[in-house]
Write an enzyme that holds these catalytic residues in place. Structure first.
Site, short mmCIF file in Angstrom:
data_model
loop_
_atom_site.label_atom_id
_atom_site.label_comp_id
_atom_site.label_asym_id
_atom_site.label_seq_id
_atom_site.Cartn_x
_atom_site.Cartn_y
_atom_site.Cartn_z
N TRP A 182 0.86 -1.18 0.00
CA TRP A 182 0.00 0.00 0.00
C TRP A 182 0.90 1.24 0.00
CZ3 TRP A 182 -2.00 2.52 4.96
CH2 TRP A 182 -3.00 3.45 4.68
N ASP A 230 -1.50 -5.94 9.04
CA ASP A 230 -2.40 -4.88 8.59
C ASP A 230 -3.61 -5.55 7.94
OD1 ASP A 230 -3.71 -2.71 7.60
OD2 ASP A 230 -2.08 -1.98 6.34
N ALA A 256 -6.99 -4.80 6.38
CA ALA A 256 -7.87 -3.75 5.86
C ALA A 256 -9.04 -4.31 5.05
CB ALA A 256 -7.06 -2.77 5.01
N LYS A 264 -13.59 -0.74 4.63
CA LYS A 264 -14.06 -1.50 3.47
C LYS A 264 -15.17 -2.48 3.86
CE LYS A 264 -10.16 0.27 2.05
NZ LYS A 264 -9.63 0.99 0.92
C1 LIG Z 1 -3.40 -2.18 3.19
C2 LIG Z 1 -4.17 -1.05 3.75
N1 LIG Z 1 -3.99 -0.69 5.02
C3 LIG Z 1 -4.65 0.32 5.59
C4 LIG Z 1 -5.59 1.04 4.86
C5 LIG Z 1 -6.27 2.18 5.56
O1 LIG Z 1 -7.61 2.31 5.41
P1 LIG Z 1 -8.48 3.44 6.13
O2 LIG Z 1 -7.55 4.41 6.77
O3 LIG Z 1 -9.27 4.07 5.05
O4 LIG Z 1 -9.31 2.73 7.13
C6 LIG Z 1 -5.82 0.71 3.52
C7 LIG Z 1 -6.75 1.49 2.71
O5 LIG Z 1 -6.79 1.48 1.51
C8 LIG Z 1 -5.10 -0.37 2.96
O6 LIG Z 1 -5.29 -0.74 1.69
#
Ligand SMILES: Cc1ncc(COP(=O)(O)O)c(C=O)c1O
Length: 393
Positions: A127, A208, A210, A243
């Site tokens: 990411w 992580d 997500a 998500k």
């Molecule tokens: C791998 C990963 N980690 C963390 C996030 C963080 O998401 P958010 O801050 O929108 O909850 C995302 C969002 O795209 C992600 O793809």
């Protein structure tokens, strides 16, 4: 004060969102930003979320401050959703955060507080915000091989060879499921081998999570995390509800440290202190929506059914694109698209091909070829495959 301040480089995803919005072409296709979309291109509020919000509006009688860690019910429900009882609660310290982004940042802050010399190991493809978050917390990062660009699958040998260089006390960042951007996940045997390697090297995994629910299902997607948590003495977790609950703009996340029971209170107090110095109290509304849904059997059934349908739609799109690409190009060059998991795949395209895709055909993917399968629909899959054929022949 600001005369010499350089203009920051715009984040690649945000820049692509802006370019897409400014494109006047009718048939443009957005496979850039990582949000779920319906067949007609909407990112709807889930039915269970609407119902939970109505309940909250009706019954909530105060908006006074809560604890620095956020609402207890949210933390307990999320612990169960993520860990499924794999470890006793006496080992779990957790705080709410504004989204998964902040959860990643707060875990990095925790690592820096405990061990500033720790290196965070990150998959070579990841990411785009991981490295900026790690560096903003003052930590160093190293990369390990992940994607086998030939097969479109996992570079298992490269991954495990690189992680042999991890030092005791280092942190290995792993995507819990639906790896962003590759869509290539670890299989059960890979997680078992990962646990053995981390144990032998004395390193700490940082998961992580997500996209729980977008890969194979809520429990299956947490299988790797649960295996590591049950086997290793220390595990760090950052999870997002953006998500799987569609709560993107409400900013709902959780940062968690799984430790020995006699360290739990210290970790909980440290995480709460880190919240205090970053934003004090995490936002409440989205977390309360999540805990309302997870604690009400009927809302939970509705949420899970809608999430299952979202997962199925993304998987159908993925298979349909892989088939259309095979038919259009007469080759297996894009076979990896069909076997990946979750929202994303890397299309094996050169930078020039990615630019041509956008400029000549209005198909927007990220600069590394990441494409969001949820952005496809039955109306545009063929056009997308034909555009890819045109830029690659
Ligand atoms: C791998 C990963 N980690 C963390 C996030 C963080 O998401 P958010 O801050 O929108 O909850 C995302 C969002 O795209 C992600 O793809």
């Amino acid at each position: 004060m600001f005369e010499t301040l350089p203009a920051p480089k715009l984040d690649a995803i945000i820049a692509l969102m802006q370019a897409y919005a400014a494109d006047p072409r009718e048939g443009k296709i957005d496979l850039g930003v990582g949000v779920y979309r319906t067949e007609d291109g909407r990112t709807p509020v889930m039915a269970a979320v609407k119902a939970a919000e109505a309940q909250i509006v009706e019954t909530q009688d105060s908006k006074s401050y809560l604890a620095l860690a956020g609402d207890r019910a949210f933390l307990e429900q999320m612990e169960a959703l993520l860990l499924g009882g794999a470890v006793p609660s006496e080992r779990v310290a957790a705080v709410g955060t504004p989204g998964g982004t902040s959860a990643v940042r707060q875990i990095c802050e925790l690592v820096r507080t405990a061990r500033p010399e720790a290196v965070i190991w990150v998959s070579a493809q990841t990411w785009p915000n991981h490295l900026p978050l790690i560096r903003a917390a003052g930590l160093n990062a190293q990369s390990y091989r992940y994607l086998d660009t030939q097969s479109g699958g996992l570079d298992r040998a490269g991954l495990f060879a690189d992680l042999e260089h991890v030092s005791a006390g280092d942190v290995v960042l792993l995507h819990g499921c639906c790896h962003n951007p590759t869509g290539v996940d670890l299989a059960a045997q890979d997680w078992a081998d990962m646990a053995a390697l981390l144990e032998r090297r004395g390193a700490v995994p940082f998961i992580d999570m997500a996209y729980q629910g977008f890969g194979e299902g809520l429990d299956a997607d947490a299988g790797g995390l649960r295996h590591l948590a049950a086997r290793l003495p220390e595990v760090l977790v950052a999870a997002s509800c953006s998500k799987n609950f569609g709560l993107y703009r409400e900013r709902v996340g959780i940062a968690m440290a799984i430790v020995a029971p006699d360290r739990r209170d210290t970790l909980a107090a440290t995480l709460a202190g880190l919240n205090r110095q970053a934003f004090a109290f995490p936002p409440d509304h989205g977390g309360r929506v999540v805990s309302t849904i997870l604690s009400d059997p009927s809302l939970r059934r509705s949420w899970q059914a809608e999430l299952d349908a979202m997962r199925a739609r993304v998987q159908d799109n993925r298979r349909a694109l892989a088939d259309a690409l095979r038919a259009a190009t007469g080759s297996d060059r894009f076979a990896g698209v069909g076997s990946a998991q979750g929202m994303f795949s890397i299309l094996p395209l050169s930078p020039a091909e990615i630019t041509a895709l956008r400029d000549a055909h209005g198909v927007y993917v990220l600069g590394d070829g990441r494409a969001n399968m949820a952005g496809l629909s039955s109306r545009n899959i063929m056009a997308c495959a034909e555009a890819i054929r045109d830029v690659t022949r």
